[in-house]
Every structure is written in structure tokens, then in C-alpha cells.
Enzyme design. Structure first.
Site, PDB file in Angstrom:
ATOM      1  N   SER A   1       0.883  -1.386  -0.062  1.00 58.89           N
ATOM      2  CA  SER A   1      -0.098   0.100   0.107  1.00 58.89           C
ATOM      3  C   SER A   1       0.683   1.267  -0.058  1.00 58.89           C
ATOM      4  CB  SER A   1      -0.999  -0.082   1.210  1.00 58.89           C
ATOM      5  OG  SER A   1      -1.995   0.702   0.989  1.00 58.89           O
TER       6      SER A   1
ATOM      7  N   ASP B   1      -6.027  -3.999  -2.024  1.00 58.58           N
ATOM      8  CA  ASP B   1      -5.133  -3.600  -1.378  1.00 58.58           C
ATOM      9  C   ASP B   1      -4.258  -4.763  -0.622  1.00 58.58           C
ATOM     10  OD1 ASP B   1      -3.363  -2.678   1.163  1.00 58.58           O
ATOM     11  OD2 ASP B   1      -4.337  -0.645   0.830  1.00 58.58           O
TER      12      ASP B   1
END
Length: 294
Positions: free
Chosen positions: A38, A183
Site C-alpha cells: 500500500s 490492497d
């Protein structure tokens, strides 16, 4: 001295990573290989591209972070359209602005695809919800019939940053199917395990920078309503895999930065908060590096 680095996810709290890297650079360390999830994947990509911590800060500081909140356009009033699009596109914001920004900044350093990087010098984590598995990019692209060297670096980072419900998932299409990618923090927010192999001596020291307290110092989740329950559920799911790994080993090689008071999706971050995060990263790294025995 060359070292390998791992950077955790944390959204906007990633400013603290920059402060920590600044202290690392001051002591003469340079990153040879990096990995991240991320926000950590963004920092990892910029570091391996050759940007210094100061340059990374200026790149982000000169940018209106709300630019990354790019909703789909519609003739329907936005408050209504936002939730209609959310239902069908699975996210409030497209995420295209983030990917485009990354493309530009990486291209400025001559990087477009993974072929432009030394093998294994950059690896990022994403989550394949369609097949229920963790993805290491670019390594696992061959499972989808994709040549990893030809894959855009910015696209891989965009995949790693697709915070569920906030950004639209990336649709990774193969010849026969479409896979929904979100993610990497859903499955591994701090992939330090990428540099660990049993009974194999490391080529270089590995330094991790994690946007949270040490597991044993983390305050208990207070759960009194459904929102608290969801938040605690997501946090536990996100950190469970990595916490078990860290609890067994490697704490002595991790800079823990306590960023709990900041929100990961606070794209309206004030200048004061940016400086506070940078300072927190610097201070945590400075204290750690004084006693790091690598």
C-alpha cells in the site's frame, strides 16, 4: 552500506516513513532491494527509482492529496451518484489519478515496467479476492499468463494501494477471466517475510519500517458499537499474519512508528500534521538506529 528495506502500509500516515528514511540516509545506508504494501509500496518504488527522502517529501508536499480522490463523472448529483457508482464499481474513487502520478514520477527516472529494474529489487503485495490469495508483484504475474518484465510498475503499485471500498479494485484480466485485486494490506501489511528464508544467510541486513507500535505495546481495541467492531475486525485481519511472524523474530530489525492518532485516509492532512508525521518518523528511527546491531 547497502541494506534491504521493507515499508508497511498505512495510507497518508506514510509521511512518517519518509522521516524515518531520512535518518537512515544520514547514517550512510542505501537500499539495494525494497518491498512494501500500500503506502509502503509507493515509498518503496520511489526509493528504488533513486529519489531521496527529501525529494519524496517534496513530490508529495507539492501535490494536493485530494487529487487522488477521483470520483467518476455523472450527470446525477454527486452525493447520489457516488453511492450508485460505489455499488457497481466497488469503490468510492477510481484510483486512476494515483496511478497516473506514479507513472510520471517513475518515468522521470527512466522506469516504466519491471524490465527497467534489476530482478527482485522491488516487490509489492496485493490481494486477489477472486482466487482468495496473496500476490507478490511482479513475481506472481506468471500465474496469470502475464510476463512480469512487461508489467507497468505504476499499475502494480496501484493494485497494492486499492484500499477496499475507498478505491476501486483493479481488474486483472487474463484470456479467460477477470480477477479482482485489492490492497495488499488485507493479507500482509508488512511483508518482511519476503527477505527471510530458513537456513539461508542474508546477503545484506534487512531493515523494516512499520507504521504502528510493537505488537506488545499496542493498546487494546475498544469495541462498543458496530463501527468499532468493523475497525477492530479489519485491523486484526490486516495484521494477524505479519504479527505472528514478527513475534517470532526480527523485532530487533524493525523501526516501529506509533501513528495511531492519524487516519490512513485523511487526504486533507494539514501541514502541521505532515510535519508531525515526519518528526515522528525521524524520532523513532533516530532512537532505533542508535542501538541497531545489524
Amino acid at each position: 552500506m547497502f541494506i534491504d528495506g521493507v515499508f508497511s502500509g498505512g495510507g497518508i500516515k506514510g509521511f512518517a516513513l519518509i522521516g524515518a528514511i531520512e535518518e537512515v540516509e544520514k547514517r550512510g545506508f542505501r537500499f539495494k532491494r525494497v518491498a512494501g504494501t500500500s503506502a509502503g509500496s509507493i515509498v518503496a518504488a520511489l526509493v528504488i527509482a533513486g529519489y531521496t527522502s527529501e525529494e519524496i517529501y517534496h513530490l508529495l508536499d507539492e501535490l494536493d492529496l485530494q487529487t487522488f480522490m477521483d470520483p467518476r463523472t455523472s450527470f446525477i448529483p454527486f452525493p447520489i451518484a457516488k453511492w450508485l457508482f460505489f455499488y457497481w464499481s466497488l469503490g468510492l474513487y477510481k484510483g486512476n489519478a494515483l496511478e497516473k502520478w506514479l507513472q510520471e514520477k517513475l518515468a522521470a527516472k527512466g522506469l516504466r515496467t519491471f524490465a527497467d529494474l534489476p530482478p527482485k529489487s522491488l516487490r509489492v503485495i496485493a490481494s486477489d479476492l477472486s482466487n482468495g490469495r496473496l500476490l507478490v508483484l511482479p513475481d506472481d504475474l506468471e500465474k496469470y499468463g502475464i510476463i512480469q518484465e512487461s508489467f507497468p510498475i505504476a499499475k502494480a503499485i496501484r493494485m497494492s494501494c486499492s484500499l477496499p471500498f475507498f478505491f476501486e479494485p483493479v481488474k486483472l484480466r487474463t484470456h479467460s477471466e477477470t480477477n479482482i485485486i485489492v490492497d495488499g494490506g488485507v493479507l500482509s501489511n508488512f511483508p518482511m517475510w519476503l527477505f527471510d528464508k530458513e537456513h539461508v544467510q542474508k546477503v545484506r541486513p534487512v531493515l523494516g519500517i512499520k507504521l504502528s507500535r510493537n505488537t506488545y505495546e499496542r493498546p487494546k481495541n475498544k469495541i462498543s458499537n458496530a463501527f468499532h467492531l468493523f475497525e477492530a475486525l479489519f485491523e486484526t485481519m490486516k495484521d494477524a499474519h505479519d504479527a505472528r511472524y514478527i513475534s517470532r523474530k526480527h523485532e530487533k530489525n524493525i523501526i516501529f512508528i506509533p501513528t495511531e492518532r492519524f487516519m490512513a485516509t485523511e487526504f486533507t492532512l494539514t501541514e502541521e500534521d505532515k510535519q508531525a508525521l515526519l518528526s515522528l518518523g525521524r524520532k523513532s528511527a533516530e532512537q532505533f538506529l542508535k542501538k541497531w546491531s545489524y
